[in-house]
Design an enzyme around this catalytic site. Sequence first.
Site, PDB file in Angstrom:
ATOM      1  N   HIS A   1       0.875  -1.183   0.000  1.00 54.75           N
ATOM      2  CA  HIS A   1       0.000   0.000   0.000  1.00 54.75           C
ATOM      3  C   HIS A   1       0.911   1.233   0.000  1.00 54.75           C
ATOM      4  O   HIS A   1       1.524   1.549   1.018  1.00 54.75           O
ATOM      5  CB  HIS A   1      -0.894   0.029   1.248  1.00 54.75           C
ATOM      6  CG  HIS A   1      -1.966  -0.999   1.229  1.00 54.75           C
ATOM      7  ND1 HIS A   1      -3.287  -0.696   0.993  1.00 54.75           N
ATOM      8  CD2 HIS A   1      -1.922  -2.336   1.411  1.00 54.75           C
ATOM      9  CE1 HIS A   1      -4.007  -1.804   1.020  1.00 54.75           C
ATOM     10  NE2 HIS A   1      -3.203  -2.819   1.281  1.00 54.75           N
TER      11      HIS A   1
ATOM     12  N   HIS B   1      -6.405   0.155   7.382  1.00 55.31           N
ATOM     13  CA  HIS B   1      -7.293  -0.895   7.879  1.00 55.31           C
ATOM     14  C   HIS B   1      -7.465  -0.751   9.387  1.00 55.31           C
ATOM     15  O   HIS B   1      -6.599  -0.202  10.079  1.00 55.31           O
ATOM     16  CB  HIS B   1      -6.679  -2.280   7.597  1.00 55.31           C
ATOM     17  CG  HIS B   1      -6.279  -2.497   6.175  1.00 55.31           C
ATOM     18  ND1 HIS B   1      -5.123  -1.965   5.650  1.00 55.31           N
ATOM     19  CD2 HIS B   1      -6.886  -3.172   5.169  1.00 55.31           C
ATOM     20  CE1 HIS B   1      -5.032  -2.312   4.367  1.00 55.31           C
ATOM     21  NE2 HIS B   1      -6.078  -3.037   4.059  1.00 55.31           N
TER      22      HIS B   1
ATOM     23  N   GLU C   1      -4.605  -1.905  11.685  1.00 55.42           N
ATOM     24  CA  GLU C   1      -3.409  -1.064  11.863  1.00 55.42           C
ATOM     25  C   GLU C   1      -3.514  -0.198  13.117  1.00 55.42           C
ATOM     26  O   GLU C   1      -2.551   0.483  13.480  1.00 55.42           O
ATOM     27  CB  GLU C   1      -3.206  -0.174  10.622  1.00 55.42           C
ATOM     28  CG  GLU C   1      -2.832  -0.972   9.387  1.00 55.42           C
ATOM     29  CD  GLU C   1      -2.780  -0.101   8.142  1.00 55.42           C
ATOM     30  OE1 GLU C   1      -1.851   0.689   8.018  1.00 55.42           O
ATOM     31  OE2 GLU C   1      -3.698  -0.227   7.299  1.00 55.42           O
TER      32      GLU C   1
ATOM     33  N   SER D   1     -11.138  -5.250   4.612  1.00 54.07           N
ATOM     34  CA  SER D   1     -11.316  -3.828   4.240  1.00 54.07           C
ATOM     35  C   SER D   1     -12.676  -3.609   3.602  1.00 54.07           C
ATOM     36  O   SER D   1     -13.585  -4.430   3.743  1.00 54.07           O
ATOM     37  CB  SER D   1     -10.215  -3.425   3.260  1.00 54.07           C
ATOM     38  OG  SER D   1     -10.422  -4.073   2.006  1.00 54.07           O
TER      39      SER D   1
END
Length: 301
Positions: A85, A107, A110, A239
Site C-alpha cells: 500500500h 485498515h 493497523e 477492508s
Amino acid sequence: MTEPYNNKTTTSSTQKQSNKMTNEWITIDQIKDAAQFVRLNSSTEPQVGIVLGSGLGEIAESVENPTVIPYSNIPHWPTSTVQGHLGRLVIGYLENRAVLIMQGRVHYYEGYSMAQVAFPVRVMQMLGIKSLILTNAAGAVNPAYQPGDLMLITDHINLIGMAGLNPLRGANLDEIGPRFPDMSQAYDREYIRFARLAAGELKIPLQEGVYICLAGPSFETPADLRFLRIIGADAVGMSTVPEVIAARHSSLRVLGISGISNKANLDGNTLTTHEEVLEAGKIIAPKMMKLISGFIQRLVL
Ligand code: HPA
C-alpha cells in the site's frame, strides 16, 4: 487529530481527554481541512474516486496528468503502514474522466478506528465525488474460485459491524447523512450492470458474490472459513465494508471488485501469506485495470 467530533456546543474536559486518548472520532472540520488541502494541490475536480487494494497500486500508473499527494502531507489523513500500500493520492484523468485514486488504504487492524478508516471517503464526498470504485485483495471462500479471479461484489456481510465496529458509531455527522442509513442496495445495481457489460465486452471472466469483512490481521482458520461459507460469503477480506458504509451514508454510488488472491484453505493443508496476496496482485492488476477503464467509459456522470 486535534478536536474530537461533538455536535453539542460544549464538551467536558474529561470527554475531550478520553476522545483524544481513543482518537476515535472524526470531525467535519477535519474533513474540510483535508478536502481544502487536496483542492489547493490539484486543480482537477475529481468525479470518480478509486481505492486500490493490496498489490493493485500500479493501476494508478495509467493516470494522465497526475498530481501525486502523499497521505502524510494531507491533514488528518490516516497513513498506511502495510507493504503493498503505497500511501498516496493520484489525481488526474482515466478514460477522460477526472479521477482521484488512493494507492493503498488503511485498515482497522493497523490501529485506526473505523471512523478513521472511512475518513478518505468522507473527504472524497466533500470534494464532490459521487461515484466510488473500491477494490481489494480477498481470499476465496467459495471453493469454485481460483487465485487470479475477479469478483464483482454484489453484497457484503458486515461481520465486524455486527460485533459493534461501525464507522458511523458516535455522534452522527448530520450534514453528511442520516443517523440510520439504508444499506439495501449498498452496491449500485446500475454499476453492477455496467461492470458486467464491460467484462463481457473485454472477455474478462467475472465471478459475482458476497464479500465478508473481518478485522484481521490474522488469516482465517479452516473452521472460520467453513463458518463464513455457511453464512453466505464467497470472498473474505479485511477492508472495503467500512468505506462502503461511509459512502452510502453520504449517498455515493459504489462499485466493489475483489481480486481473489488465494484459495479457500478449508482443509488446513495450505498456508496463507501476505506475499502470496501481493504475488496474485500482479496477475489481477492488469485485468482489474481493464475492467475499471471499461466501467468508467460507461459511467454517466
Ligand atoms: N483472508 C482475509 N483477507 C485476505 C485474504 C484472506 O485469505 N486474502 C487477501 N486478503
